[in-house]
Design a protein around this motif. Structure first.
Motif, PDB file in Angstrom:
ATOM      1  N   ALA A 130       8.731   5.997  -6.791  1.00  0.00           N
ATOM      2  CA  ALA A 130       7.982   5.271  -7.627  1.00  0.00           C
ATOM      3  C   ALA A 130       8.945   4.538  -9.738  1.00  0.00           C
ATOM      4  CB  ALA A 130       6.579   6.357  -8.455  1.00  0.00           C
ATOM      5  N   ARG A 152      -0.391   4.956  -7.393  1.00  0.00           N
ATOM      6  CA  ARG A 152      -0.139   3.727  -7.057  1.00  0.00           C
ATOM      7  C   ARG A 152       0.756   3.470  -5.850  1.00  0.00           C
ATOM      8  NH1 ARG A 152      -2.997  -0.309  -8.220  1.00  0.00           N
ATOM      9  NH2 ARG A 152      -1.922  -2.067  -7.737  1.00  0.00           N
ATOM     10  N   GLU A 199       4.305  -6.476  -8.543  1.00  0.00           N
ATOM     11  CA  GLU A 199       4.739  -4.809  -7.261  1.00  0.00           C
ATOM     12  C   GLU A 199       5.278  -5.341  -7.072  1.00  0.00           C
ATOM     13  OE1 GLU A 199       1.246  -2.249  -8.872  1.00  0.00           O
ATOM     14  OE2 GLU A 199       1.505  -3.085  -7.354  1.00  0.00           O
ATOM     15  N   ALA A 210      -1.244  -3.953  -3.283  1.00  0.00           N
ATOM     16  CA  ALA A 210      -0.143  -3.767  -4.217  1.00  0.00           C
ATOM     17  C   ALA A 210      -0.015  -5.419  -4.519  1.00  0.00           C
ATOM     18  CB  ALA A 210       1.022  -4.286  -3.201  1.00  0.00           C
ATOM     19  N   TYR A 211       0.372  -5.355  -6.488  1.00  0.00           N
ATOM     20  CA  TYR A 211      -0.117  -6.379  -7.540  1.00  0.00           C
ATOM     21  C   TYR A 211       1.169  -7.139  -6.606  1.00  0.00           C
ATOM     22  CZ  TYR A 211      -2.957  -4.195 -10.600  1.00  0.00           C
ATOM     23  OH  TYR A 211      -4.221  -3.420 -11.016  1.00  0.00           O
ATOM     24  N   ILE A 217       6.660   2.180 -10.926  1.00  0.00           N
ATOM     25  CA  ILE A 217       5.035   1.949 -11.164  1.00  0.00           C
ATOM     26  C   ILE A 217       4.654   3.975 -10.800  1.00  0.00           C
ATOM     27  CG2 ILE A 217       4.711   0.148  -9.949  1.00  0.00           C
ATOM     28  CD1 ILE A 217       4.115   1.681  -8.042  1.00  0.00           C
ATOM     29  N   ASP A 218       3.384   3.710 -11.061  1.00  0.00           N
ATOM     30  CA  ASP A 218       2.589   5.644 -11.054  1.00  0.00           C
ATOM     31  C   ASP A 218       2.971   6.391  -9.326  1.00  0.00           C
ATOM     32  OD1 ASP A 218       1.102   8.251 -12.096  1.00  0.00           O
ATOM     33  OD2 ASP A 218       0.057   7.355 -10.565  1.00  0.00           O
TER      34      ASP A 218
END
Length: 172
Positions: free
Chosen positions: A34, A43, A58, A54-55, A39-40
């Motif tokens: 992460a 997440r 990402e 996921a986006y 990212i977190d």
């Protein structure tokens, strides 16, 4: 040795991260991955547990960091609402297998060209020509898929920067 996440064991993103951890120890843990991805941790956990999607940004980061460009194809053909209808699933195959498939498809290309010319020469596609046109389109789709598989192999082997990645191909 880090524990393996049994709930995420079948997740494509988890598998790619664990495989990439062979070359980057930081990827052995979600915390480390992460941090590298940006990212977190929770997440990333939710992505790997299939509780959220996921986006695209990402996916691009994971594909790059994990040297797993196949994640982009997976996302597009399995998770993207638009891509599900238009993006073919491609696989990471060995170069010899890809070569055989492409050469086999190209052996029939003259026949396909002739068929397409016969169908379109009068500017009208009749009912009896529609199955022939369908055959032409399916043949071209197959060649396109094989071309994408070759591109994926090249991307995994040479990376985005064009440098050969010996970790993915046997050394001679």
């Amino acid at each position: 040795m880090p524990r393996k996440a049994t709930k995420a064991a079948d997740n494509v993103y988890y598998k790619a991260r664990i495989k990439a951890a062979n070359n980057n120890d930081k990827l052995n843990s979600r915390e480390g991955a992460a941090e590298v991805i940006g990212i977190d941790r929770t997440r990333l956990a939710r992505i790997e547990l299939d509780s959220i999607c996921a986006y695209p940004e990402e996916i691009l980061m994971m594909a790059d960091i994990y040297n797993a460009p196949e994640l982009e194809n997976y996302f597009c053909c399995e998770q993207c609402p638009i891509g599900k209808h238009s993006v073919p699933h491609i696989e990471v195959l060995e170069m010899d297998r890809i070569t055989i498939q492409i050469v086999s498809s190209l052996e029939n290309i003259d026949e396909v060209k002739k068929e397409l010319l016969d169908i379109t020469e009068d500017g009208i596609i009749t009912e009896d020509e529609k199955p022939k046109l369908d055959h032409v389109v399916k043949t071209l789709d197959k060649i396109e898929k094989e071309s994408r598989e070759l591109k994926l192999w090249v991307q995994k082997s040479f990376g985005e920067k064009g440098e050969f990645n010996y970790g993915n191909v046997a050394k001679h």
